[in-house]
Design a protein around this motif. Structure first.
Motif, short mmCIF file in Angstrom:
data_model
loop_
_atom_site.label_atom_id
_atom_site.label_comp_id
_atom_site.label_asym_id
_atom_site.label_seq_id
_atom_site.Cartn_x
_atom_site.Cartn_y
_atom_site.Cartn_z
N TRP A 35 -6.07 -0.72 -0.78
CA TRP A 35 -5.69 -1.53 -1.93
C TRP A 35 -4.62 -2.52 -1.47
O TRP A 35 -3.64 -2.14 -0.83
N TYR A 36 -4.85 -3.79 -1.87
CA TYR A 36 -3.89 -4.84 -1.58
C TYR A 36 -3.38 -5.43 -2.88
O TYR A 36 -4.10 -5.50 -3.88
N LYS A 37 -2.14 -5.90 -2.83
CA LYS A 37 -1.53 -6.60 -3.95
C LYS A 37 -1.26 -8.03 -3.51
O LYS A 37 -0.72 -8.26 -2.43
N ILE A 47 -0.90 -1.91 -0.02
CA ILE A 47 -0.25 -0.97 -0.94
C ILE A 47 -0.48 0.46 -0.45
O ILE A 47 0.45 1.23 -0.23
N LEU A 75 -7.10 2.60 -8.43
CA LEU A 75 -5.66 2.56 -8.11
C LEU A 75 -4.91 2.85 -9.40
O LEU A 75 -5.11 2.16 -10.41
N THR A 80 4.35 1.25 -14.94
CA THR A 80 4.17 -0.12 -14.48
C THR A 80 5.38 -0.98 -14.82
O THR A 80 5.93 -0.90 -15.93
N ASP A 84 5.10 -5.49 -10.84
CA ASP A 84 3.74 -5.09 -10.45
C ASP A 84 2.72 -6.15 -10.84
O ASP A 84 1.55 -6.04 -10.45
N TYR A 88 -4.86 -7.51 -7.76
CA TYR A 88 -5.08 -6.35 -6.91
C TYR A 88 -6.50 -6.37 -6.39
O TYR A 88 -7.47 -6.57 -7.14
N CYS A 90 -9.39 -4.33 -3.84
CA CYS A 90 -9.76 -3.23 -2.96
C CYS A 90 -10.50 -3.83 -1.77
O CYS A 90 -11.13 -4.89 -1.88
N GLY A 105 -11.22 -8.59 -7.17
CA GLY A 105 -9.84 -8.63 -7.62
C GLY A 105 -9.69 -8.42 -9.11
O GLY A 105 -10.57 -8.78 -9.91
#
Lengths: 112, 113
Positions: A35-37, A47, A75, A80, A84, A88, A90, A105
């Motif tokens: 998982w990326y933010k 993440i 995720l 929260t 945040d 996001y 995957c 996203g």
């Protein structure tokens, strides 16, 4: 709040609530997931990751769940916070494949 | 000390021009990538290099030519720019091989007018 990825690309939650962002992947051979933010104007930031021999992994305030049977990844973000708010993604890859495939996203909006 | 750095951050140019984007990583990684992010935020891999050698070319037009002078650098040269090339281009690096995440640069926003 909860999203279903492609069908709800934007998720709005109240500060302090838990968030769940979902991702469906297509390649049953994928064995590593991340998982990326991505904050506005920045590159994606790691993440949490999970390997296919696991179904759950926890980090600080984040948990990733992997269901290989239905090729689904989620995720969970606890409590929260406004920081945040981001998009996001995957990402999936296969062992030694040197290529990451990204999902479309989900934008998370955290309301104060 | 930035791990993956790309220059320039913004690039505005006319159709038909040739431009380059530079990328450097100081993580000691063996594998570097170029990704393109479109206006809908979709990230798609373009190229992957491992130890200066091209290992993945995802059907990118041959107007795009990556060059890796050493394993810490992966530059992207684009010839005859078209309007559809407008996007954000991300460089990334990873240790490669088994289960390691990619680290991304801050992106280069290319606008072709």
């Amino acid at each position: 709040g909860e999203s279903v990825g492609l069908h709800l690309p934007t998720l709005s939650v109240q500060e302090g609530d838990n968030s769940i962002i979902n991702c469906a992947y297509s390649n049953s051979a994928s064995d590593y997931f991340i998982w990326y933010k991505q904050e506005s104007g920045k590159g994606p930031q790691f993440i949490i990751d999970i390997r296919s021999n696991m179904d759950k992994r926890q980090g600080q305030r984040v948990t990733v769940l992997l269901n290989k049977t239905v090729k689904h990844l989620s995720l969970q973000i606890a409590a929260t916070q406004p920081g945040d708010s981001a998009v996001y993604f995957c990402a999936e890859t296969r062992y030694n494949f040197n290529k990451f495939y990204f999902g479309s996203g989900t934008k998370l909006n955290v309301k104060p | 000390d930035t791990a993956v750095s790309q220059t320039p951050k913004y690039l505005v140019t006319q159709m038909g021009n040739d431009k380059s984007i530079k990328c450097e990583q100081n993580l000691g990684h063996d594998t570097m990538y170029w990704y393109k992010q479109d206006s809908k935020k979709f990230l798609k891999i373009m190229f992957s290099y491992n130890n200066k050698e091209l290992i993945i070319n995802e059907t990118v037009p041959n107007r795009f030519s990556p060059k890796s002078p050493d394993k810490a650098h992966l530059n992207l040269h684009i010839n005859s720019l078209e309007l559809g090339d407008s996007a954000v281009y991300f460089c990334a690096s990873s240790q490669g091989g088994k289960n390691t995440e990619a680290f991304f640069g801050q992106g280069t926003r290319l606008t072709v007018v």
